[in-house]
Design an enzyme around this catalytic site. Structure first.
Site, PDB file in Angstrom:
ATOM      1  N   ARG A  92       0.909  -1.147   0.000  1.00  0.00           N
ATOM      2  CA  ARG A  92       0.000   0.000   0.000  1.00  0.00           C
ATOM      3  C   ARG A  92       0.943   1.191   0.000  1.00  0.00           C
ATOM      4  O   ARG A  92       1.722   1.383   0.928  1.00  0.00           O
ATOM      5  CB  ARG A  92      -0.904   0.004   1.235  1.00  0.00           C
ATOM      6  CG  ARG A  92      -1.660   1.325   1.485  1.00  0.00           C
ATOM      7  CD  ARG A  92      -2.612   1.648   0.337  1.00  0.00           C
ATOM      8  NE  ARG A  92      -3.464   2.807   0.649  1.00  0.00           N
ATOM      9  CZ  ARG A  92      -3.196   4.062   0.282  1.00  0.00           C
ATOM     10  NH1 ARG A  92      -2.106   4.348  -0.400  1.00  0.00           N
ATOM     11  NH2 ARG A  92      -4.034   5.030   0.600  1.00  0.00           N
ATOM     12  N   HIS A  95       2.000   7.199   1.537  1.00  0.00           N
ATOM     13  CA  HIS A  95       0.898   8.168   1.438  1.00  0.00           C
ATOM     14  C   HIS A  95       0.647   8.834   2.785  1.00  0.00           C
ATOM     15  O   HIS A  95       1.227   8.451   3.800  1.00  0.00           O
ATOM     16  CB  HIS A  95      -0.382   7.464   0.964  1.00  0.00           C
ATOM     17  CG  HIS A  95      -0.962   6.563   2.010  1.00  0.00           C
ATOM     18  ND1 HIS A  95      -0.438   5.332   2.321  1.00  0.00           N
ATOM     19  CD2 HIS A  95      -2.024   6.729   2.853  1.00  0.00           C
ATOM     20  CE1 HIS A  95      -1.152   4.775   3.292  1.00  0.00           C
ATOM     21  NE2 HIS A  95      -2.108   5.594   3.643  1.00  0.00           N
ATOM     22  N   HIS A  97      -2.807  11.236   4.918  1.00  0.00           N
ATOM     23  CA  HIS A  97      -4.203  11.690   4.840  1.00  0.00           C
ATOM     24  C   HIS A  97      -4.524  12.604   6.015  1.00  0.00           C
ATOM     25  O   HIS A  97      -3.760  12.696   6.969  1.00  0.00           O
ATOM     26  CB  HIS A  97      -5.190  10.514   4.768  1.00  0.00           C
ATOM     27  CG  HIS A  97      -4.725   9.273   5.458  1.00  0.00           C
ATOM     28  ND1 HIS A  97      -4.699   9.158   6.816  1.00  0.00           N
ATOM     29  CD2 HIS A  97      -4.234   8.103   4.969  1.00  0.00           C
ATOM     30  CE1 HIS A  97      -4.242   7.958   7.143  1.00  0.00           C
ATOM     31  NE2 HIS A  97      -3.926   7.291   6.051  1.00  0.00           N
ATOM     32  N   GLU A 101      -5.211   7.136  11.499  1.00  0.00           N
ATOM     33  CA  GLU A 101      -5.469   5.764  11.025  1.00  0.00           C
ATOM     34  C   GLU A 101      -5.185   4.766  12.135  1.00  0.00           C
ATOM     35  O   GLU A 101      -4.078   4.706  12.663  1.00  0.00           O
ATOM     36  CB  GLU A 101      -4.568   5.475   9.819  1.00  0.00           C
ATOM     37  CG  GLU A 101      -4.556   4.021   9.366  1.00  0.00           C
ATOM     38  CD  GLU A 101      -3.675   3.820   8.132  1.00  0.00           C
ATOM     39  OE1 GLU A 101      -3.793   4.621   7.178  1.00  0.00           O
ATOM     40  OE2 GLU A 101      -2.858   2.891   8.127  1.00  0.00           O
ATOM     41  N   HIS A 140       3.147   7.365   5.669  1.00  0.00           N
ATOM     42  CA  HIS A 140       3.407   5.969   6.053  1.00  0.00           C
ATOM     43  C   HIS A 140       3.223   5.045   4.853  1.00  0.00           C
ATOM     44  O   HIS A 140       2.723   5.466   3.797  1.00  0.00           O
ATOM     45  CB  HIS A 140       2.487   5.562   7.200  1.00  0.00           C
ATOM     46  CG  HIS A 140       1.031   5.819   6.947  1.00  0.00           C
ATOM     47  ND1 HIS A 140       0.449   7.050   7.164  1.00  0.00           N
ATOM     48  CD2 HIS A 140       0.036   5.025   6.475  1.00  0.00           C
ATOM     49  CE1 HIS A 140      -0.832   6.986   6.857  1.00  0.00           C
ATOM     50  NE2 HIS A 140      -1.112   5.776   6.418  1.00  0.00           N
ATOM     51  N   GLU A 162     -10.677   5.825   1.213  1.00  0.00           N
ATOM     52  CA  GLU A 162      -9.367   5.262   0.896  1.00  0.00           C
ATOM     53  C   GLU A 162      -8.942   5.666  -0.519  1.00  0.00           C
ATOM     54  O   GLU A 162      -7.762   5.623  -0.855  1.00  0.00           O
ATOM     55  CB  GLU A 162      -9.458   3.736   1.050  1.00  0.00           C
ATOM     56  CG  GLU A 162      -8.229   2.940   0.761  1.00  0.00           C
ATOM     57  CD  GLU A 162      -7.026   3.246   1.648  1.00  0.00           C
ATOM     58  OE1 GLU A 162      -7.183   3.889   2.690  1.00  0.00           O
ATOM     59  OE2 GLU A 162      -5.925   2.839   1.259  1.00  0.00           O
TER      60      GLU A 162
HETATM   61 MN    MN Z   1      -3.067   5.330   5.520  1.00  0.00          MN
END
Ligand code: MN
Ligand code: MN
Length: 380
Positions: A92, A95, A97, A101, A140, A162
């Site tokens: 993943r 990124h 946000h 999280e 992360h 997401e």
């Molecule tokens: Mn994340």
């Protein structure tokens, strides 16, 4: 697969009748308390259930993901959740946000990394039953180890998606090459290698052992670890089940979201209770059960859940959860609060002068006096 069970019908005693269709029998079987609610149910409640199995799945090279947010479950304004699977070595992408999280590893293992605003780093391996927490804005990444990984992500905003995070590849793709060249001192040849669009989930090589992968930052490691080994905690045991609570008192980094991992034996009950300040977001991991929710003004509704479902309870609404299946029921209850808090109906009654509850409920005083003064949380 054919089901030989008799068709469930919207009947209660002599009331109701048969449903001759059209009908979705599979959903009727999964939601017996919607089709034939307890007689105590009354009034119109918001929908408090949405299954990950009813959500759109985004499929990528190396994995997939799906989410239940306020868009799928409109009452869920405080928290949103994502179910994600990564094949061995898959990423993943790097990124960040706007939301914090919180995560729970459902199966397998992965490596998680982050770097905070001081350049302090964090890199750890997590496995089934471990949690992580990344504060809002902190960048992360996640990479599956050799067995692959499936995990649940929970964000402190029901409107999260997401599909709308800030990705490294996307940032590069939408910054002029001249600016990137100046920022990094890179040559034209290096610039030509950059991806032209976001990568999000993509295949990769399984990383080397943690010791040889770690980077030493001149500013050191993050002061509070972003990883917590929930299953290493001794559970609080009750008749009929046990619970493990993780919040800022034992997982200091998790200062926005608290959780309880609850296991209830067949027939057991998560006692009648409510939460004084925050909505509850649930993820059902194993088994099946029902939840009754009291919304004041004579209103009550009952919902059925099984593994993969998301449940929600608006704050202050009284509720219980009953294991109606033949196997242990395991679920997570989560809150947008640094501290896990619940109010027990029985503890309240037992610590109030007994005459008060006795006269309220038309019960003998001795019946009220026999209620334990400590919180049961789970009972059978
Ligand atoms: Mn994340
Ligand atoms: Mn609750």
């Amino acid at each position: 697969m054919t089901n030989t069970e008799p068709l469930p019908q919207p009947k209660r005693g002599s009331q109701g009748g048969s449903d001759t269709g059209p009908r979705n029998v599979a959903l009727d079987r999964q939601n017996p308390d919607l089709l034939s609610p307890p007689a105590t149910d009354h009034g119109t409640l918001p929908n408090l259930k949405f299954s990950m199995s009813m959500a759109h799945t985004r499929i990528e090279q190396g994995g997939w993901t799906r989410e239940v947010t306020q868009r799928e479950l409109p009452i869920a304004t405080e928290l949103a959740g994502v179910d994600m699977k990564l094949e061995p070595g898959a990423y993943r992408e790097l990124h960040w946000h706007k939301q914090s999280e919180w995560a729970y590893v459902l199966q397998g293992s992965c490596r998680i990394g982050a770097v905070d605003q001081e350049g302090r780093n964090f890199l750890e391996d997590v496995r089934e039953g471990d949690l992580w927490f990344f504060p809002q804005g902190v960048p992360h990444h996640i990479q599956a180890l050799g067995e692959g990984v499936e995990f649940l992500l929970v964000f402190d905003d029901g409107g999260f998606s997401e599909n709308a995070t800030f990705m490294m590849s996307d940032f590069f793709a939408h910054t002029p090459r001249s600016v990137i060249a100046k920022n990094f001192g890179w040559s034209a040849e290096q610039l030509d290698r950059l991806p032209e669009r976001e990568k999000y989930i993509f295949s990769g090589q399984v990383p080397p052992p943690l010791e040889s992968d770690a980077v030493v930052s001149p500013t050191g490691d993050v002061p509070r670890t972003f990883k917590h080994r929930l299953l290493d905690q001794e559970p609080e045991r009750f008749d009929g089940g046990h619970a493990r609570v993780a919040d800022s008192t034992n997982f200091a980094a998790a200062d926005k979201i608290s959780a309880a991992l609850v296991e209830i034996e067949p027939g057991g009950l998560r006692e009648l209770h409510w939460h004084p300040t925050d909505d509850e977001w649930q993820y059902w991991i194993k088994g099946s059960g029902r939840m009754g929710v009291f919304a004041s003004s004579g209103m009550n509704g009952t919902f059925n859940y099984q593994a993969g479902d998301v449940g929600y309870v608006p704050f202050a609404y009284g509720h219980y959860i009953e294991n109606t299946g033949k196997e242990p029921l395991v679920f997570l209850e989560m809150f947008r609060n640094p501290k896990f808090e619940d109010i027990s109906l029985s503890q309240w009654m037992a610590n109030t002068p007994p005459q008060v509850a006795a006269e309220t409920l038309n019960l003998p005083r001795e019946t009220v006096e026999a209620i334990p003064k400590t919180k049961a949380r789970i009972t059978i």
